[in-house]
Design a protein around this motif. Structure first.
Motif, mmCIF file in Angstrom:
data_model
loop_
_atom_site.group_PDB
_atom_site.id
_atom_site.type_symbol
_atom_site.label_atom_id
_atom_site.label_comp_id
_atom_site.label_asym_id
_atom_site.label_seq_id
_atom_site.Cartn_x
_atom_site.Cartn_y
_atom_site.Cartn_z
ATOM 1 N N ILE A 252 3.200 -21.719 12.434
ATOM 2 C CA ILE A 252 2.035 -20.845 12.589
ATOM 3 C C ILE A 252 2.430 -19.555 13.299
ATOM 4 O O ILE A 252 2.015 -18.462 12.911
ATOM 5 N N LYS A 253 3.269 -19.676 14.324
ATOM 6 C CA LYS A 253 3.736 -18.480 15.043
ATOM 7 C C LYS A 253 4.564 -17.594 14.117
ATOM 8 O O LYS A 253 4.427 -16.368 14.126
ATOM 9 N N GLU A 254 5.428 -18.201 13.307
ATOM 10 C CA GLU A 254 6.245 -17.430 12.377
ATOM 11 C C GLU A 254 5.372 -16.713 11.350
ATOM 12 O O GLU A 254 5.631 -15.553 10.991
ATOM 13 N N TYR A 255 4.344 -17.395 10.888
ATOM 14 C CA TYR A 255 3.425 -16.782 9.923
ATOM 15 C C TYR A 255 2.710 -15.584 10.542
ATOM 16 O O TYR A 255 2.583 -14.523 9.920
ATOM 17 N N GLU A 256 2.245 -15.750 11.776
ATOM 18 C CA GLU A 256 1.543 -14.660 12.455
ATOM 19 C C GLU A 256 2.468 -13.474 12.697
ATOM 20 O O GLU A 256 2.077 -12.322 12.519
ATOM 21 N N LYS A 257 3.703 -13.747 13.092
ATOM 22 C CA LYS A 257 4.668 -12.660 13.296
ATOM 23 C C LYS A 257 4.941 -11.937 11.977
ATOM 24 O O LYS A 257 5.044 -10.705 11.945
ATOM 25 N N GLY A 258 5.065 -12.712 10.899
ATOM 26 C CA GLY A 258 5.295 -12.112 9.594
ATOM 27 C C GLY A 258 4.123 -11.255 9.148
ATOM 28 O O GLY A 258 4.310 -10.184 8.556
ATOM 29 N N ARG A 259 2.911 -11.713 9.459
ATOM 30 C CA ARG A 259 1.724 -10.946 9.085
ATOM 31 C C ARG A 259 1.659 -9.632 9.872
ATOM 32 O O ARG A 259 1.326 -8.588 9.318
ATOM 33 N N ILE A 260 2.002 -9.690 11.151
ATOM 34 C CA ILE A 260 2.029 -8.476 11.973
ATOM 35 C C ILE A 260 3.097 -7.520 11.457
ATOM 36 O O ILE A 260 2.878 -6.312 11.343
ATOM 37 N N PHE A 261 4.271 -8.074 11.106
ATOM 38 C CA PHE A 261 5.380 -7.252 10.624
ATOM 39 C C PHE A 261 5.022 -6.554 9.316
ATOM 40 O O PHE A 261 5.374 -5.387 9.108
ATOM 41 N N SER A 262 4.322 -7.273 8.432
ATOM 42 C CA SER A 262 3.974 -6.700 7.124
ATOM 43 C C SER A 262 2.969 -5.557 7.251
ATOM 44 O O SER A 262 2.885 -4.702 6.357
ATOM 45 N N MET A 263 2.210 -5.521 8.336
ATOM 46 C CA MET A 263 1.203 -4.473 8.525
ATOM 47 C C MET A 263 1.745 -3.263 9.283
ATOM 48 O O MET A 263 1.045 -2.273 9.459
ATOM 49 N N MET A 264 2.995 -3.354 9.730
ATOM 50 C CA MET A 264 3.580 -2.242 10.465
ATOM 51 C C MET A 264 3.921 -1.094 9.523
ATOM 52 O O MET A 264 4.215 -1.309 8.351
ATOM 53 N N GLU A 265 3.895 0.125 10.053
ATOM 54 C CA GLU A 265 4.127 1.316 9.253
ATOM 55 C C GLU A 265 5.510 1.893 9.541
ATOM 56 O O GLU A 265 6.178 1.499 10.495
ATOM 57 N N THR A 266 5.920 2.847 8.718
ATOM 58 C CA THR A 266 7.241 3.462 8.870
ATOM 59 C C THR A 266 7.400 4.105 10.238
ATOM 60 O O THR A 266 8.488 4.096 10.819
ATOM 61 N N THR A 267 6.307 4.645 10.771
ATOM 62 C CA THR A 267 6.369 5.301 12.077
ATOM 63 C C THR A 267 6.697 4.326 13.205
ATOM 64 O O THR A 267 7.077 4.755 14.296
ATOM 65 N N ASP A 268 6.537 3.031 12.960
ATOM 66 C CA ASP A 268 6.880 2.029 13.968
ATOM 67 C C ASP A 268 8.387 1.791 14.037
ATOM 68 O O ASP A 268 8.868 1.126 14.948
ATOM 69 N N PHE A 269 9.132 2.323 13.066
ATOM 70 C CA PHE A 269 10.577 2.100 13.006
ATOM 71 C C PHE A 269 11.327 3.440 13.015
ATOM 72 O O PHE A 269 12.162 3.704 12.161
#
Length: 451
Positions: A252-269
């Motif tokens: 569940i934690k891995e899924y939540e982290k993946g969901r947060i990661f997928s919503m991140m934008e280019t400006t976050d990197f």
């Protein structure tokens, strides 16, 4: 970052233990997270965005655990425990009484409306149901998806602004939305009446038909046959369908982290984008770049240094001058050019001579033919021979640590001084059972001519 391990073992564990039985307000979760991240960054402001820090090492993070995410996993696990419980213990009966639903198992499985939970339901249970609802996949794009939409307690099918449930219609076989139609035609109420529905259920059935969303009606009128298979309480985890009943707390934690990661934008990197533009990197290379220091090196100081280089937060004179901590942005070694990350670890003439001497000795004594490059020094070499690749990358990590320590001492880095420091490291790590690390020190011995 040994601090992440300390936070997990001694900090978060105590709060999570309490969260198993107590509700924790957002205010306190925010305060606790502030304290934990304050400890992680040694009392200074956050250097890297938290949604990056919480990601796995392969994605550029530190695998830092967020308290809110941990609590969410615990709550979902509690709902899962209720669904899988075959007996009727007191806690289960209490939960059913407080929820005040005729069929609570069906309610939890359906696309329910959290606003219809009883106002007197304890916050712990209300929070658990909201988290369970939040993680489920309940999108409808094709007709087959309507098989996954339980008709009862469905927030998209409301009669008089309330979701509905009819026990007799349910027992007569009307379970999901697709059951209302057959071959694109509405199944008449007479069929349900003959199967056991009562006359009083007609108004419920009629209300449901009227309440169906327009897009659903259009899909139902399509006479394309659908599979009888249903997928209830599932998530799209790792490009495959996984049912919540099969998920562990870690998943569940891995899924939540993946969901947060997928919503991140280019400006976050921003740091990653700069390296990609400068050195034409592709996405596949980044896994090796991010994990390079974690795979072999056991010195947390080196891991911390490489993490700061990759995220461009290491304290160069250019950065320190910009924030008013240094009077000059010039390099401490050559005192001629602006000290950036690239200059401090490669472009400076003194540092370049340091690397050239080391690589010349390596190529001569080990028999390699590796040329120095700014990409390889900063981000790591990627070679066909993985043993050589590993040893050279660890050599570069220890070399950068030596350069950084010499900068703090205002001393020019020298090849002989580096190998002397490596001999001291060898004696420190002599008893550590790490095959890759032992191979590296054997490799260093060949370069220095001591083996």
């Amino acid at each position: 970052f040994g601090r992440v391990l300390i936070i997990k073992a001694l900090g978060l564990s105590k709060f999570i233990f309490g969260a198993n039985v107590l509700q924790m307000s957002d205010k306190w979760i925010t305060k606790i997270n502030e304290k934990l991240y304050n400890y992680l960054w040694k009392g200074k402001c956050d250097k890297v965005k938290r949604k990056i820090v919480m990601q796995d090492v392969e994605k550029g993070g530190l695998n830092m655990t967020d308290l809110a995410m941990c609590i969410k996993a615990v709550r979902i696990k509690w709902i899962k425990k209720y669904i899988n419980c075959k007996n009727d213990p007191a806690w289960k009966k209490t939960f059913e009484f407080l929820c005040n639903k005729e069929n609570l198992n069906l309610f939890i499985t359906s696309n329910f409306d959290t606003n219809e939970l009883p106002v007197y339901l304890p916050l712990y249970h209300k929070e658990s149901l909201k988290f369970w609802k939040d993680i489920k996949c309940e999108t409808v794009e094709i007709k087959q998806d309507l098989n996954n939409q339980i008709l009862w307690y469905n927030k998209n099918v409301k009669v008089n602004n309330h979701t509905v449930f009819s026990k007799s219609l349910f027992q007569s076989g009307l379970w999901n939305v697709n059951d209302l139609y057959k071959n694109g035609e509405l199944i008449s109420f007479d069929i349900w009446f003959r199967r056991g529905a009562s006359v009083n259920d007609y108004l419920v059935w009629r209300g449901i038909i009227e309440a169906l969303p327009f897009t659903w009606k259009e899909l139902l009128k399509d006479n394309t046959p659908v599979s009888p298979d249903t997928r209830l309480c599932y998530i799209d985890f790792g490009n495959k369908i996984t049912y919540l009943n099969n998920l562990t707390e870690r998943h569940i934690k891995e899924y939540e982290k993946g969901r947060i990661f997928s919503m991140m934008e280019t400006t976050d990197f921003k740091a990653k984008t700069k390296y990609e533009n400068d050195y034409a990197l592709n996405e596949d290379e980044w896994v090796n770049i991010y994990t390079n220091a974690f795979d072999v090196v056991i010195d947390n100081k080196i891991i911390e240094m490489q993490f700061k280089i990759l995220h461009r937060i290491i304290g160069t004179n250019s950065l320190l001058h910009k924030i008013g901590k240094k009077s000059s942005n010039k390099c401490d070694f050559c005192n001629m050019y602006k000290e950036t990350i690239e200059h401090m670890f490669f472009n400076c003439i003194e540092v370049r001579n340091f690397w050239l001497e080391i690589f010349d000795k390596m190529n001569k004594n080990v028999g390699t033919n590796i040329q120095i490059s700014i990409k390889g020094i900063l981000l790591g070499y990627q070679l066909d021979d993985k043993t050589i690749e590993n040893n050279i990358n660890v050599l570069c990590l220890y070399g950068k640590k030596y350069i950084h320590s010499m900068k703090l001492q205002f001393t020019i880095p020298r090849c002989q001084g580096f190998f002397s420091s490596m001999q001291r490291q060898l004696s420190t790590y002599a008893e550590i059972k790490n095959n890759k690390l032992q191979d590296f020190f054997h490799f260093i011995g060949h370069i220095d001519g001591t083996i």
